[in-house]
Write an enzyme that holds these catalytic residues in place. Structure first.
Site, PDB file in Angstrom:
ATOM      1  N   ASN A 126       0.813  -1.220   0.000  1.00 22.82           N
ATOM      2  CA  ASN A 126       0.000   0.000   0.000  1.00 22.82           C
ATOM      3  C   ASN A 126       0.845   1.267   0.000  1.00 22.82           C
ATOM      4  O   ASN A 126       1.930   1.292   0.559  1.00 22.82           O
ATOM      5  CB  ASN A 126      -0.935   0.028   1.214  1.00 22.82           C
ATOM      6  CG  ASN A 126      -2.107  -0.916   1.043  1.00 22.82           C
ATOM      7  OD1 ASN A 126      -2.233  -1.594   0.027  1.00 22.82           O
ATOM      8  ND2 ASN A 126      -2.973  -0.979   2.036  1.00 22.82           N
ATOM      9  N   VAL A 127       0.287   2.324  -0.597  1.00 23.96           N
ATOM     10  CA  VAL A 127       1.003   3.591  -0.687  1.00 23.96           C
ATOM     11  C   VAL A 127       1.452   4.081   0.686  1.00 23.96           C
ATOM     12  O   VAL A 127       2.563   4.590   0.852  1.00 23.96           O
ATOM     13  CB  VAL A 127       0.127   4.660  -1.364  1.00 23.96           C
ATOM     14  CG1 VAL A 127       0.791   6.028  -1.284  1.00 23.96           C
ATOM     15  CG2 VAL A 127      -0.115   4.306  -2.827  1.00 23.96           C
ATOM     16  N   LYS A 128       0.594   3.920   1.702  1.00 22.89           N
ATOM     17  CA  LYS A 128       0.926   4.432   3.037  1.00 22.89           C
ATOM     18  C   LYS A 128       2.156   3.768   3.622  1.00 22.89           C
ATOM     19  O   LYS A 128       2.858   4.343   4.456  1.00 22.89           O
ATOM     20  CB  LYS A 128      -0.253   4.273   3.983  1.00 22.89           C
ATOM     21  CG  LYS A 128      -0.670   2.840   4.228  1.00 22.89           C
ATOM     22  CD  LYS A 128      -1.885   2.749   5.133  1.00 22.89           C
ATOM     23  CE  LYS A 128      -2.299   1.304   5.370  1.00 22.89           C
ATOM     24  NZ  LYS A 128      -3.499   1.220   6.235  1.00 22.89           N
ATOM     25  N   GLY A 129       2.451   2.519   3.231  1.00 18.99           N
ATOM     26  CA  GLY A 129       3.668   1.842   3.642  1.00 18.99           C
ATOM     27  C   GLY A 129       3.792   1.631   5.135  1.00 18.99           C
ATOM     28  O   GLY A 129       2.809   1.422   5.846  1.00 18.99           O
ATOM     29  N   ILE A 130       5.035   1.739   5.637  1.00 21.14           N
ATOM     30  CA  ILE A 130       5.323   1.497   7.050  1.00 21.14           C
ATOM     31  C   ILE A 130       6.627   2.188   7.414  1.00 21.14           C
ATOM     32  O   ILE A 130       7.512   2.379   6.565  1.00 21.14           O
ATOM     33  CB  ILE A 130       5.428  -0.024   7.330  1.00 21.14           C
ATOM     34  CG1 ILE A 130       5.474  -0.301   8.827  1.00 21.14           C
ATOM     35  CG2 ILE A 130       6.626  -0.633   6.632  1.00 21.14           C
ATOM     36  CD1 ILE A 130       5.422  -1.782   9.170  1.00 21.14           C
TER      37      ILE A 130
END
Length: 248
Positions: A126-130
């Site tokens: 996902n774009v939001k990542g980590i």
């Protein structure tokens, strides 16, 4: 010379003190606490101290024990998988793929079997990542297909075929009865049966309970453990799939 043999550190250097947590299928009482200390002693903790005990539902107790062990660790005999590829920025990944592959790199990801925990695969895709890093969907030269959770192996194989996947990423969090190992072996066997060797996608699995040294045994190309970031995965894909995989 760097010391290669070390002992655990608790209160003072080399005192051998360790802390251990576990659950016993007994209600919390004095007998349960005695059982926890007996188990700790049998595991080589001497003396063992009970520092925490708490009832966990009906008939289960969680314990934390603290004590000294006599074991040492030889760092020279530790077997781990070191990162053997350069860690690239998102810009570098996009540049390498665009200039050398000359098409978008196709990635298909999923949680297979009955595993419904998408936190791991979403963190990578996902774009939001980590951890302040954006996921692979952010990389404009990567074409990402996230199938989500509880995907069957045949569904994953078909999606890889339809999307012309260069790489398949599988996350496995559920590990009861080694389900993550069974699922991974089933997945790798299915891909080897469905694709000619030269056209098989790169197979990558990840999860907190995987042993990164077991890639060959499980039939996959790479295993990523806990703490893996999207940047690491993207850099690995470039190094493994793109000719002369370095920004130049």
């Amino acid at each position: 010379m760097t010391k290669t043999v070390v002992r655990p550190y608790g209160d003072t250097t080399g005192d051998g003190m360790v802390q251990l947590s576990f659950t016993l299928p007994v209600p919390h009482d004095k007998r349960a606490e005695g059982a926890a200390l007996q188990l700790a002693a049998k595991m080589g903790m001497e003396p063992a101290m009970l520092v925490h005990a708490r009832q966990m539902g009906d008939g289960y107790t969680f314990f934390v024990v603290y004590g000294r062990v006599n074991h040492v660790v030889d760092l020279g005999k530790v077997n781990v998988v070191e990162r053997d590829f350069p860690l690239l920025t998102a810009k570098d990944v996009n540049t390498v793929v665009k200039r050398r592959l000359r098409r978008k790199l196709s990635v298909v990801g999923a949680c297979i079997g009955t595993d419904a925990h998408t936190v791991g695969i979403d963190a990578i895709l996902n774009v939001k990542g980590i951890a302040g890093e954006k996921g692979l969907e952010y990389y404009r030269e990567l074409k990402v297909t996230n199938l989500g959770a509880q995907v069957t192996v045949p569904e994953l194989v078909e999606a890889a075929r339809v999307e012309k996947a260069d790489a398949v990423l599988v996350s496995q969090v559920v590990t009861q009865r080694d389900a993550h190992l069974t699922n991974t072996r089933e997945m790798s066997a299915a891909f080897r049966e469905a694709f000619p060797a030269a056209r098989r996608p790169l197979l990558v699995v990840g999860g907190p309970r995987f042993d990164e040294t077991m890639a060959g045994e499980l039939g996959v190309d790479r295993i990523f453990g806990r703490g893996t970031t999207p940047r690491e995965v993207a850099s690995y894909l470039v190094s493994a799939l793109v000719p002369a995989g370095a920004a130049g």
